[in-house]
Design a protein around this motif. Structure first.
Motif, PDB file in Angstrom:
ATOM      1  N   VAL A  44      37.135  -7.870 -18.640  1.00 13.34           N
ATOM      2  CA  VAL A  44      37.702  -9.057 -19.266  1.00 13.34           C
ATOM      3  C   VAL A  44      36.950 -10.304 -18.792  1.00 13.34           C
ATOM      4  N   GLY A  45      36.654 -10.350 -17.504  1.00 14.10           N
ATOM      5  CA  GLY A  45      35.949 -11.491 -16.936  1.00 14.10           C
ATOM      6  C   GLY A  45      34.556 -11.662 -17.514  1.00 14.10           C
ATOM      7  N   ALA A  46      33.854 -10.554 -17.761  1.00 17.09           N
ATOM      8  CA  ALA A  46      32.508 -10.621 -18.340  1.00 17.09           C
ATOM      9  C   ALA A  46      32.576 -11.188 -19.757  1.00 17.09           C
ATOM     10  N   ALA A  47      33.588 -10.781 -20.520  1.00 14.14           N
ATOM     11  CA  ALA A  47      33.762 -11.310 -21.876  1.00 14.14           C
ATOM     12  C   ALA A  47      34.074 -12.806 -21.813  1.00 14.14           C
ATOM     13  N   TYR A  48      34.927 -13.209 -20.894  1.00 15.90           N
ATOM     14  CA  TYR A  48      35.262 -14.629 -20.719  1.00 15.90           C
ATOM     15  C   TYR A  48      34.017 -15.407 -20.298  1.00 15.90           C
ATOM     16  N   PHE A  49      33.253 -14.842 -19.375  1.00 18.77           N
ATOM     17  CA  PHE A  49      32.025 -15.448 -18.866  1.00 18.77           C
ATOM     18  C   PHE A  49      31.072 -15.765 -20.019  1.00 18.77           C
ATOM     19  N   ALA A  89      41.824  -8.671  -9.018  1.00 23.77           N
ATOM     20  CA  ALA A  89      42.846  -7.669  -9.341  1.00 23.77           C
ATOM     21  C   ALA A  89      44.200  -8.329  -9.566  1.00 23.77           C
ATOM     22  N   LEU A  90      44.538  -9.298  -8.721  1.00 24.59           N
ATOM     23  CA  LEU A  90      45.807 -10.016  -8.894  1.00 24.59           C
ATOM     24  C   LEU A  90      45.809 -10.799 -10.202  1.00 24.59           C
ATOM     25  N   TRP A  91      44.687 -11.426 -10.513  1.00 21.50           N
ATOM     26  CA  TRP A  91      44.569 -12.212 -11.751  1.00 21.50           C
ATOM     27  C   TRP A  91      44.787 -11.330 -12.979  1.00 21.50           C
ATOM     28  N   ILE A  92      44.087 -10.208 -13.040  1.00 16.70           N
ATOM     29  CA  ILE A  92      44.185  -9.357 -14.241  1.00 16.70           C
ATOM     30  C   ILE A  92      45.554  -8.703 -14.311  1.00 16.70           C
ATOM     31  N   GLU A  93      46.146  -8.377 -13.168  1.00 16.53           N
ATOM     32  CA  GLU A  93      47.478  -7.758 -13.179  1.00 16.53           C
ATOM     33  C   GLU A  93      48.493  -8.703 -13.822  1.00 16.53           C
ATOM     34  N   ARG A  94      48.350  -9.997 -13.562  1.00 15.74           N
ATOM     35  CA  ARG A  94      49.269 -10.982 -14.169  1.00 15.74           C
ATOM     36  C   ARG A  94      49.051 -11.099 -15.671  1.00 15.74           C
ATOM     37  N   GLN A  95      47.862 -10.754 -16.155  1.00 23.56           N
ATOM     38  CA  GLN A  95      47.560 -10.846 -17.585  1.00 23.56           C
ATOM     39  C   GLN A  95      48.071  -9.640 -18.368  1.00 23.56           C
ATOM     40  N   LEU A  96      48.330  -8.539 -17.682  1.00 23.22           N
ATOM     41  CA  LEU A  96      48.733  -7.296 -18.353  1.00 23.22           C
ATOM     42  C   LEU A  96      50.194  -7.355 -18.793  1.00 23.22           C
ATOM     43  N   PRO A  97      50.524  -6.669 -19.890  1.00 19.89           N
ATOM     44  CA  PRO A  97      51.935  -6.597 -20.307  1.00 19.89           C
ATOM     45  C   PRO A  97      52.752  -5.805 -19.281  1.00 19.89           C
ATOM     46  N   ASP A  98      54.045  -6.041 -19.251  1.00 21.17           N
ATOM     47  CA  ASP A  98      54.922  -5.414 -18.253  1.00 21.17           C
ATOM     48  C   ASP A  98      54.868  -3.891 -18.265  1.00 21.17           C
ATOM     49  N   MET A 113      46.404  -9.143   3.685  1.00 21.68           N
ATOM     50  CA  MET A 113      46.248  -8.864   2.263  1.00 21.68           C
ATOM     51  C   MET A 113      46.656  -7.407   2.015  1.00 21.68           C
ATOM     52  N   LYS A 114      47.699  -7.239   1.256  1.00 22.59           N
ATOM     53  CA  LYS A 114      48.187  -5.908   0.931  1.00 22.59           C
ATOM     54  C   LYS A 114      47.454  -5.384  -0.300  1.00 22.59           C
ATOM     55  N   LYS A 115      46.855  -4.198  -0.159  1.00 22.28           N
ATOM     56  CA  LYS A 115      46.110  -3.615  -1.273  1.00 22.28           C
ATOM     57  C   LYS A 115      47.086  -3.200  -2.379  1.00 22.28           C
ATOM     58  N   LEU A 116      46.670  -3.464  -3.617  1.00 24.40           N
ATOM     59  CA  LEU A 116      47.486  -3.093  -4.770  1.00 24.40           C
ATOM     60  C   LEU A 116      47.363  -1.602  -5.046  1.00 24.40           C
ATOM     61  N   LYS A 117      48.364  -1.052  -5.700  1.00 23.47           N
ATOM     62  CA  LYS A 117      48.411   0.381  -5.969  1.00 23.47           C
ATOM     63  C   LYS A 117      47.190   0.875  -6.758  1.00 23.47           C
ATOM     64  N   HIS A 118      46.807   0.164  -7.780  1.00 22.04           N
ATOM     65  CA  HIS A 118      45.672   0.561  -8.635  1.00 22.04           C
ATOM     66  C   HIS A 118      44.554  -0.472  -8.546  1.00 22.04           C
ATOM     67  N   GLU A 119      44.250  -0.931  -7.340  1.00 20.12           N
ATOM     68  CA  GLU A 119      43.339  -2.063  -7.192  1.00 20.12           C
ATOM     69  C   GLU A 119      41.950  -1.795  -7.772  1.00 20.12           C
ATOM     70  N   ALA A 120      41.386  -0.632  -7.536  1.00 18.50           N
ATOM     71  CA  ALA A 120      40.034  -0.335  -8.045  1.00 18.50           C
ATOM     72  C   ALA A 120      40.000  -0.390  -9.573  1.00 18.50           C
ATOM     73  N   GLU A 121      41.010   0.181 -10.217  1.00 18.05           N
ATOM     74  CA  GLU A 121      41.067   0.157 -11.677  1.00 18.05           C
ATOM     75  C   GLU A 121      41.288  -1.264 -12.190  1.00 18.05           C
ATOM     76  N   LEU A 122      42.114  -2.035 -11.469  1.00 14.40           N
ATOM     77  CA  LEU A 122      42.367  -3.422 -11.853  1.00 14.40           C
ATOM     78  C   LEU A 122      41.091  -4.256 -11.746  1.00 14.40           C
ATOM     79  N   VAL A 123      40.301  -4.003 -10.703  1.00 12.70           N
ATOM     80  CA  VAL A 123      39.041  -4.738 -10.544  1.00 12.70           C
ATOM     81  C   VAL A 123      38.099  -4.406 -11.694  1.00 12.70           C
ATOM     82  N   ARG A 124      38.019  -3.135 -12.063  1.00 10.51           N
ATOM     83  CA  ARG A 124      37.175  -2.747 -13.203  1.00 10.51           C
ATOM     84  C   ARG A 124      37.632  -3.453 -14.478  1.00 10.51           C
ATOM     85  N   GLN A 125      38.925  -3.475 -14.694  1.00  9.15           N
ATOM     86  CA  GLN A 125      39.494  -4.154 -15.869  1.00  9.15           C
ATOM     87  C   GLN A 125      39.199  -5.655 -15.799  1.00  9.15           C
TER      88      GLN A 125
END
Length: 87
Positions: free
Chosen positions: A17-22, A71-80, A1-13
């Motif tokens: 978003v996940g809490a709102a969806y929840f 982090a991968l999930w939210i990264e796919r949701q973000l605009p380019d 598993m390769k760590k993403l560049k901004h993984e900690a920030e992506l997890v927070r994001q």
């Protein structure tokens, strides 16, 4: 598993978003006293249940891997052009 560049920030994001969806999904509501670990697990499991992310293998279901999936999930949701996108 390769760590993403901004993984900690992506997890927070993802947790924001996940809490709102929840909550909108009617699965419950997070309290200020809920640990980040519990939030990660709950959001991950709800997203898997709803088919929004692929589940991890049973022997790989741990907090670091769940965070990575979120982090991968939210990264796919973000605009380019979003600053957290690895690009």
């Amino acid at each position: 598993m390769k760590k993403l560049k901004h993984e900690a920030e992506l997890v927070r994001q993802a947790l924001t978003v996940g809490a709102a969806y929840f909550e909108k999904r009617g699965a419950g509501k997070f309290e200020a006293t809920d640990s980040a670990s519990n939030k990660v697990t709950a959001v991950y499991r709800l997203l898997v249940q709803d088919g929004l992310i692929q589940p991890l293998a049973k022997d790989q279901e741990n907090e670091p891997n769940m965070k990575h999936k979120l982090a991968l999930w939210i990264e796919r949701q973000l605009p380019d052009n979003h600053p957290l996108k690895n690009g």
